[in-house]
Design an enzyme around this catalytic site. Structure first.
Site, PDB file in Angstrom:
ATOM      1  N   HIS A 284       0.861  -1.182   0.000  1.00 57.86           N
ATOM      2  CA  HIS A 284       0.000   0.000   0.000  1.00 57.86           C
ATOM      3  C   HIS A 284       0.903   1.239   0.000  1.00 57.86           C
ATOM      4  CE1 HIS A 284      -3.966   1.897   1.063  1.00 57.86           C
ATOM      5  NE2 HIS A 284      -3.141   2.873   1.425  1.00 57.86           N
TER       6      HIS A 284
ATOM      7  N   HIS B 207       0.399   2.654  11.419  1.00 57.70           N
ATOM      8  CA  HIS B 207       1.559   3.531  11.388  1.00 57.70           C
ATOM      9  C   HIS B 207       1.478   4.617  12.452  1.00 57.70           C
ATOM     10  CE1 HIS B 207      -1.326   5.802   8.916  1.00 57.70           C
ATOM     11  NE2 HIS B 207      -0.568   6.876   9.044  1.00 57.70           N
TER      12      HIS B 207
ATOM     13  N   GLU C 250      -2.980  14.152  11.317  1.00 60.35           N
ATOM     14  CA  GLU C 250      -3.973  13.860  10.287  1.00 60.35           C
ATOM     15  C   GLU C 250      -5.391  14.106  10.810  1.00 60.35           C
ATOM     16  OE1 GLU C 250      -3.312   9.800   9.236  1.00 60.35           O
ATOM     17  OE2 GLU C 250      -1.253  10.115   8.576  1.00 60.35           O
TER      18      GLU C 250
ATOM     19  N   TYR D  81     -15.163   4.596   4.151  1.00 57.38           N
ATOM     20  CA  TYR D  81     -13.701   4.665   4.085  1.00 57.38           C
ATOM     21  C   TYR D  81     -13.157   3.264   4.326  1.00 57.38           C
ATOM     22  CZ  TYR D  81      -8.899   5.853   5.338  1.00 57.38           C
ATOM     23  OH  TYR D  81      -7.534   5.917   5.396  1.00 57.38           O
TER      24      TYR D  81
ATOM     25  N   HIS E 168      -5.890  12.026  14.240  1.00 57.96           N
ATOM     26  CA  HIS E 168      -4.770  11.225  14.703  1.00 57.96           C
ATOM     27  C   HIS E 168      -3.555  12.143  14.699  1.00 57.96           C
ATOM     28  CE1 HIS E 168      -7.435   8.119  12.661  1.00 57.96           C
ATOM     29  NE2 HIS E 168      -7.540   7.883  13.960  1.00 57.96           N
TER      30      HIS E 168
ATOM     31  N   HIS F 252      -2.289   4.508  14.707  1.00 55.69           N
ATOM     32  CA  HIS F 252      -3.620   4.298  14.154  1.00 55.69           C
ATOM     33  C   HIS F 252      -3.515   3.385  12.937  1.00 55.69           C
ATOM     34  CE1 HIS F 252      -1.974   7.879  12.177  1.00 55.69           C
ATOM     35  NE2 HIS F 252      -2.742   7.622  11.136  1.00 55.69           N
TER      36      HIS F 252
END
Length: 431
Positions: free
Chosen positions: A286, A329, A335, A344, A359, A365
């Site tokens: 990803h 991560h 964010e 989502y 976050h 998260h």
């Protein structure tokens, strides 16, 4: 009502509502056709480098100085950085949509600050606001001296009447209004709500493409600017200004949207997010979310933004042998996310359209337990993420929620429970 637009991000534009209203060969001749006044608006310093310089020349019926004195206007929901709130832990936070307003409220009255960072006075950071409105602004107009406004509609279309022209903006599109430009925003088809980033820093610009090359991401041609449109109306009007974190209001004897022609590169613009040409992996893993950056407000540190506007649009996922949702991560960037419509992919429950999440810097998260289990055993055929449009305001500065946001009944106080059933799978004897 029909609309025509000038296209192209950050290009020099010229447009006139009456033939010959725009002078040729110079910006401010001794006299102008139609008895107009020349007025310049600068969004950057006069001496900013040519590539960064933002300014426009306006040719208007009356100069902006023709107005009454400002008086202070009491308000308590629109706050400006630095945000003065109580201590808050680095926990992940998530909110349901704010309660729907019952009274008649226009765009400025329906503004609620959720969080912010930096300092508007030193032109760093940004504020995050949630707007709601169910009536038009009528004879009231507004400008923001503190920052540029990035408006992300979530519910119903809005009509922006600005000094430079008209722009109708629907959910799935964004609107940017430069610092100091006068405007009003009205509902078109019912009550409106959405999100706003009030950018105190460098004006938003397109990010560099790097190895991607000349095409992809957000393309210049798809950013639309309004054509000149004016109102020559006398009467009782008010102009509200946001200045140094406070609201002030002055009386005017004419409508301030009286610009007959304009030329330059500092003007309101809209962008249809469906035109974003998303890049993604065609092999494995990803990729970083930075590949979905639409606009950025850079700092003096290369590659580091005071504000990135990032979207997660409909797209194909084809990565092989890959855990496809965003990985777990911890990030030096903070964010703040919102959901415009759909689902989502990292949070299939609990994060709803009109909701928000935060976050902060180095707060861990990632996908909730349900998504992790589903993605870990999914058949990895090509997959189309269709009914989704989320966005992120990302910043190198920690984002501080307001006292209102911390006390709001919309705050999901059990948000972190979505990770608590992530179990241990470790087996040291596995071959």
């Amino acid at each position: 009502m029909s609309f025509q637009y000038l296209s192209g991000f950050d290009n020099e534009h010229q447009t006139e509502a009456l033939p010959g209203a725009l002078p040729q060969g110079q910006f401010s001749p001794q006299t102008l056709k139609y008895g107009l006044y020349a007025e310049q608006i600068n969004s950057t310093a006069f001496t900013a480098p040519r590539a960064d310089n933002r300014r426009s020349w306006l040719y208007r019926i009356r100069p902006s100085v023709v107005m009454g004195k400002f008086r202070h206007l009491e308000q308590d929901k629109w706050q400006t950085a630095p945000i003065d709130s109580e201590r808050f832990p680095p926990d992940p936070m998530r909110w349901d949509p704010l309660p729907t307003i019952d009274d008649d409220v226009h765009f400025i009255e329906g503004m609620t600050t959720i969080a912010g960072n930096g300092d508007a006075a030193s032109q760093t950071g940004f504020g995050i606001h949630y707007y709601q409105a169910n009536v038009a602004m009528g004879d009231e107009y507004f400008y923001n001296a503190d920052g540029e406004l990035l408006i992300v509609p979530q519910q119903n279309s809005l009509l922006a009447l600005t000094e430079m022209g008209r722009l109708q903006v629907a959910p799935g599109e964004i609107l940017v209004i430069p610092r100091g430009v006068k405007f009003q925003i009205n509902p078109v088809e019912g009550p409106i709500r959405g999100y706003i980033a009030e950018n105190y820093g460098a004006p938003l610009q397109l990010p560099e493409r790097g190895p991607v090359g000349a095409n992809g991401y957000a393309n210049d041609r798809d950013f639309l600017y309004p054509t000149a449109w004016y109102q020559d109306v006398e009467g009782d009007f008010t102009l509200t200004a946001k200045f140094a974190g406070e609201l002030y209001q002055a009386d005017m004897s004419h409508c301030p949207l009286d610009v007959v022609a304009w030329t330059g590169n500092s003007a309101p613009y809209k962008y249809d997010l469906s035109r974003f040409n998303a890049m993604n992996t065609v092999t494995f893993d990803h990729p970083d979310p930075s590949i979905f950056t639409v606009l950025t407000s850079p700092t003096n540190t290369p590659g580091t933004a005071s504000l990135d506007f990032v979207i997660f649009p409909p797209r194909w996922m084809v990565a092989e042998n890959t855990f496809r949702p965003p990985w777990y991560h911890r990030n030096m960037m903070s964010e703040f996310m919102g959901l415009i419509h759909g689902v989502y992919d990292a949070k299939e429950t609990g994060f709803v359209p009109g909701g928000m999440s935060l976050h902060n810097c180095m707060t861990p998260h990632g996908p909730d337990a349900e998504v992790f289990a589903k993605a870990s055993s999914a058949e990895l055929a090509p997959q189309r993420y269709q009914d989704t449009l989320a966005f992120m305001f990302e910043s190198c500065f920690p984002i501080r929620p307001t006292d209102y946001a911390l006390a709001s009944p919309s705050l999901q106080r059990d948000y972190s429970d979505c990770w608590q059933t992530l179990g241990k799978h470790f087996d040291a004897n596995e071959q």
